[in-house]
Design a protein around this motif. Structure first.
Motif, PDB file in Angstrom:
ATOM      1  N   ARG A  35       0.844  -1.210   0.000  1.00 17.92           N
ATOM      2  CA  ARG A  35       0.000   0.000   0.000  1.00 17.92           C
ATOM      3  C   ARG A  35       0.873   1.252   0.000  1.00 17.92           C
ATOM      4  NH1 ARG A  35      -2.658  -0.671   5.911  1.00 17.92           N
ATOM      5  NH2 ARG A  35      -2.145  -2.822   5.488  1.00 17.92           N
ATOM      6  N   PRO A  36       0.320   2.406  -0.361  1.00 19.51           N
ATOM      7  CA  PRO A  36       1.119   3.645  -0.408  1.00 19.51           C
ATOM      8  C   PRO A  36       1.742   3.987   0.942  1.00 19.51           C
ATOM      9  CG  PRO A  36      -0.985   3.964  -1.484  1.00 19.51           C
ATOM     10  CD  PRO A  36      -1.050   2.631  -0.801  1.00 19.51           C
ATOM     11  N   ARG A  37       2.879   4.625   0.893  1.00 18.43           N
ATOM     12  CA  ARG A  37       3.576   5.021   2.127  1.00 18.43           C
ATOM     13  C   ARG A  37       2.737   5.979   2.973  1.00 18.43           C
ATOM     14  NH1 ARG A  37       9.635   7.587   2.862  1.00 18.43           N
ATOM     15  NH2 ARG A  37       9.401   7.960   5.079  1.00 18.43           N
ATOM     16  N   TYR A  39      -0.427   6.001   3.440  1.00 16.07           N
ATOM     17  CA  TYR A  39      -1.764   5.496   3.721  1.00 16.07           C
ATOM     18  C   TYR A  39      -2.291   6.170   4.984  1.00 16.07           C
ATOM     19  CZ  TYR A  39       0.675   2.665   7.125  1.00 16.07           C
ATOM     20  OH  TYR A  39       1.464   2.260   8.167  1.00 16.07           O
ATOM     21  N   PRO A  53       5.993   0.182  -0.096  1.00 10.73           N
ATOM     22  CA  PRO A  53       5.034   0.847  -0.980  1.00 10.73           C
ATOM     23  C   PRO A  53       5.346   0.554  -2.448  1.00 10.73           C
ATOM     24  CG  PRO A  53       5.737   2.331   0.749  1.00 10.73           C
ATOM     25  CD  PRO A  53       6.625   1.124   0.837  1.00 10.73           C
ATOM     26  N   VAL A  55       5.384   2.273  -4.996  1.00 11.03           N
ATOM     27  CA  VAL A  55       6.238   3.271  -5.639  1.00 11.03           C
ATOM     28  C   VAL A  55       7.731   2.983  -5.422  1.00 11.03           C
ATOM     29  CG1 VAL A  55       6.235   4.940  -3.744  1.00 11.03           C
ATOM     30  CG2 VAL A  55       6.467   5.739  -6.086  1.00 11.03           C
ATOM     31  N   ASP A  74      -2.347  -5.388   0.108  1.00  7.58           N
ATOM     32  CA  ASP A  74      -2.407  -3.930   0.182  1.00  7.58           C
ATOM     33  C   ASP A  74      -3.694  -3.602   0.931  1.00  7.58           C
ATOM     34  OD1 ASP A  74      -4.478  -4.169  -1.678  1.00  7.58           O
ATOM     35  OD2 ASP A  74      -3.350  -3.333  -3.329  1.00  7.58           O
ATOM     36  N   GLN A  79      -3.086  -2.035  -5.474  1.00  5.84           N
ATOM     37  CA  GLN A  79      -1.677  -2.062  -5.858  1.00  5.84           C
ATOM     38  C   GLN A  79      -1.119  -3.480  -5.969  1.00  5.84           C
ATOM     39  OE1 GLN A  79      -2.595  -0.169  -3.009  1.00  5.84           O
ATOM     40  NE2 GLN A  79      -2.691   1.786  -4.064  1.00  5.84           N
TER      41      GLN A  79
END
Length: 129
Positions: A35-37, A39, A53, A55, A74, A79
């Protein structure tokens, strides 16, 4: 990461939460949460998960062990499919992705650890309390 025609042919195994909880008692899988940093919804993770993450995955995938089967998670399965295809293309053994993500995992009442990850160089381990 470049999405190309080859990526479209890579299939991902979607593992329902109840099946995954059983798998985790049978074998030592490497759990990777992408998951995104930043989140903000929730800091819930599967116990012993590693956090990288999406990315950062291209930069840090070399830190992920190649000798273990990987299950990718995630928050809501947005993702994880991309991460699974990327890692499969790099030669990693992806067992599958968590169907519905941690959001569904929690809805089904399965155990999580509530912990903010420590950012150093990834992938980052989510330790127990």
């Amino acid at each position: 990461m470049v999405v190309n025609q080859e990526w479209r042919t890579i299939r991902t195994n979607k593992i329902p939460p109840q099946k995954l909880i059983t798998l985790l008692t049978e074998k030592d899988y490497y759990i990777l949460d992408v998951r995104p940093r930043d989140y903000i919804k929730n800091a819930s993770f599967i116990e012993n998960a590693y956090f990288c993450p999406l990315v950062y995955l291209e930069k840090w995938h070399g830190e992920i062990p190649r000798d273990r089967q990987i299950i990718i998670t995630d928050w809501a399965m947005r993702q994880s499919v991309i991460a699974a295809k990327f890692l499969t293309n790099k030669g990693y053994r992806i067992h599958g992705i968590l169907k519905g993500g941690i959001e569904r995992w929690k809805e089904e009442g399965l155990p999580v650890v509530e912990r903010e990850p420590v950012f150093e160089k990834g992938p980052w381990y989510i330790p127990k309390e």
